[in-house]
Design an enzyme around this catalytic site. Structure first.
Site, PDB file in Angstrom:
ATOM      1  N   SER A   1      -6.852  10.110  -4.598  1.00  0.00           N
ATOM      2  CA  SER A   1      -7.402  10.630  -5.946  1.00  0.00           C
ATOM      3  C   SER A   1      -7.231  11.926  -5.927  1.00  0.00           C
ATOM      4  CB  SER A   1      -9.006  10.790  -5.756  1.00  0.00           C
ATOM      5  OG  SER A   1      -8.974   9.215  -5.819  1.00  0.00           O
TER       6      SER A   1
ATOM      7  N   ASN B   1       3.415   7.992  -3.637  1.00  0.00           N
ATOM      8  CA  ASN B   1       3.321   6.769  -3.170  1.00  0.00           C
ATOM      9  C   ASN B   1       3.364   5.847  -5.349  1.00  0.00           C
ATOM     10  OD1 ASN B   1       3.149   3.804  -3.193  1.00  0.00           O
ATOM     11  ND2 ASN B   1       1.340   4.253  -1.787  1.00  0.00           N
TER      12      ASN B   1
ATOM     13  N   LYS C   1       3.803   3.070  -6.723  1.00  0.00           N
ATOM     14  CA  LYS C   1       3.165   1.577  -6.055  1.00  0.00           C
ATOM     15  C   LYS C   1       3.576   1.164  -6.980  1.00  0.00           C
ATOM     16  CE  LYS C   1      -1.678   4.130  -4.819  1.00  0.00           C
ATOM     17  NZ  LYS C   1      -2.541   3.631  -4.978  1.00  0.00           N
TER      18      LYS C   1
ATOM     19  N   GLU D   1      -6.446   7.268   4.681  1.00  0.00           N
ATOM     20  CA  GLU D   1      -6.416   7.274   2.746  1.00  0.00           C
ATOM     21  C   GLU D   1      -8.202   6.514   2.917  1.00  0.00           C
ATOM     22  OE1 GLU D   1      -2.895   7.235   0.055  1.00  0.00           O
ATOM     23  OE2 GLU D   1      -3.231   5.503   1.649  1.00  0.00           O
TER      24      GLU D   1
ATOM     25  N   HIS E   1      -0.004   0.321   3.553  1.00  0.00           N
ATOM     26  CA  HIS E   1      -1.615   0.445   3.100  1.00  0.00           C
ATOM     27  C   HIS E   1      -2.612  -0.261   2.900  1.00  0.00           C
ATOM     28  CE1 HIS E   1      -2.936   1.744  -0.771  1.00  0.00           C
ATOM     29  NE2 HIS E   1      -1.273   2.945  -1.135  1.00  0.00           N
TER      30      HIS E   1
ATOM     31  N   GLY F   1      -7.750   5.560  -5.967  1.00  0.00           N
ATOM     32  CA  GLY F   1      -7.418   5.479  -7.618  1.00  0.00           C
ATOM     33  C   GLY F   1      -8.796   5.137  -7.944  1.00  0.00           C
TER      34      GLY F   1
ATOM     35  N   GLU G   1      -4.153  -1.269   0.402  1.00  0.00           N
ATOM     36  CA  GLU G   1      -3.860  -2.861  -0.393  1.00  0.00           C
ATOM     37  C   GLU G   1      -3.281  -3.398  -0.096  1.00  0.00           C
ATOM     38  OE1 GLU G   1      -1.731   0.028  -3.123  1.00  0.00           O
ATOM     39  OE2 GLU G   1      -4.000   1.324  -3.955  1.00  0.00           O
TER      40      GLU G   1
HETATM   41  P1  13P Z   1      -4.434   8.041  -5.777  1.00  0.00           P
HETATM   42  O1  13P Z   1      -3.499   8.782  -5.682  1.00  0.00           O
HETATM   43  O2  13P Z   1      -3.988   6.672  -7.090  1.00  0.00           O
HETATM   44  O3  13P Z   1      -5.594   7.803  -5.221  1.00  0.00           O
HETATM   45  O4  13P Z   1      -3.668   6.552  -4.843  1.00  0.00           O
HETATM   46  C1  13P Z   1      -4.056   7.185  -3.197  1.00  0.00           C
HETATM   47  C2  13P Z   1      -3.144   6.096  -2.571  1.00  0.00           C
HETATM   48  O5  13P Z   1      -3.201   4.555  -2.563  1.00  0.00           O
HETATM   49  C3  13P Z   1      -1.437   6.775  -2.022  1.00  0.00           C
HETATM   50  O6  13P Z   1      -1.187   5.482  -0.824  1.00  0.00           O
END
Ligand code: 13P
Length: 248
Positions: free
Chosen positions: A211, A9, A11, A165, A95, A171, A97
């Site tokens: 992560s 992803n 983002k 997740e 997601h 992150g 976010e």
């Molecule tokens: P990170 O791997 O940067 O922690 O993000 C995970 C994520 O949100 C994948 O969709």
């Protein structure tokens, strides 16, 4: 068996030059065949055609979102129909976010999953608890409620991958331990068995995100109910190839 699945992803990241570089690295990567591991990368919408045109044929692309229903007068949105028209096979839905920053509810995410599937897209549906919810002991209730809102709206799970997740791991560099991840994956699989069917519980891939990197993926991948990864930050780096290789 469930085929290992690794999603990247990206983002809201990348320039044209960076995208070309990431794809070139992936194209050079030595990884198991697509019979062993399914690899999907998810650039921002506007880069999808470029990535599609450059990416090796054994890897596929995913959009990071789509509109909840049929397209039309929805400024700024991209519909499932448009993704299908462009030959994009996958979409990430729900997601954390988007749930947190754009207010997407469980019901809205469930509607989106159902609509995307109805148009022929394959869906990576994201679930996960916040730190506050984990500390309150409600992790399983939260991910079950998120999954239930999907289960109530679909009947065919063949084209669904669930991404667990935990929000506190995204992150942050604070990866779930293999046993923390396994515990939730086990509970999700049990939930599917009790609320959908034994067959769906056995066949649905449940992947972990938060992560994940080239150094921690192998131990996570060894957990029995963990069928792959959804990778954020590390999917922009060459170590994404190492994560793909943790499938074997
Ligand atoms: P990170 O791997 O940067 O922690 O993000 C995970 C994520 O949100 C994948 O969709």
């Amino acid at each position: 068996g469930r085929k290992f699945f690794v999603g990247g992803n990206w983002k809201c990241n990348g320039t044209t030059e960076e995208v070309k570089k990431i794809v070139a690295t992936l194209n050079d990567g030595k990884v198991p065949s697509q019979d062993v591991v399914e690899v999907v990368v998810s650039p921002p919408f506007v880069f999808l055609p470029l990535v599609q045109s450059l990416l090796r044929p054994d890897f596929h692309v995913a959009a990071q979102n789509c509109w909840v229903k049929k397209g039309g007068a929805f400024t700024g949105e991209v519909s499932a129909e448009i993704l299908v028209n462009l030959g994009i096979p996958w979409v990430i839905v729900g997601h954390s976010e988007r749930r947190a920053l754009l207010g997407e509810s469980n019901e809205f995410v469930g509607d989106k999953v159902a609509y995307a599937l109805s148009q022929g897209l394959k869906v990576i549906a994201c679930v996960g608890e916040t730190l506050e919810q984990r500390e309150a002991g409600s992790t399983v209730d939260i991910v079950a409620a998120q999954t239930r809102a999907i289960a109530e709206r679909i009947s065919d799970w063949e084209n669904v991958v669930i991404a667990y997740e935990p929000v506190w791991a995204i992150g942050t560099g604070k990866v779930a331990t293999p046993s923390q991840a396994q515990e939730v994956h086990f509970e999700l699989r049990k939930w599917l068995k009790e609320n959908v069917s034994a067959e769906v519980s056995e066949s649905t891939r449940i992947i972990y995100g938060g992560s994940v990197n080239g150094a921690n993926s192998k131990e996570l991948a060894a957990q029995p109910d963990l069928d792959g990864f959804l990778v954020g930050g590390a999917s922009l780096k060459p170590e994404f190839v190492d994560i793909i290789n943790s499938a074997t």
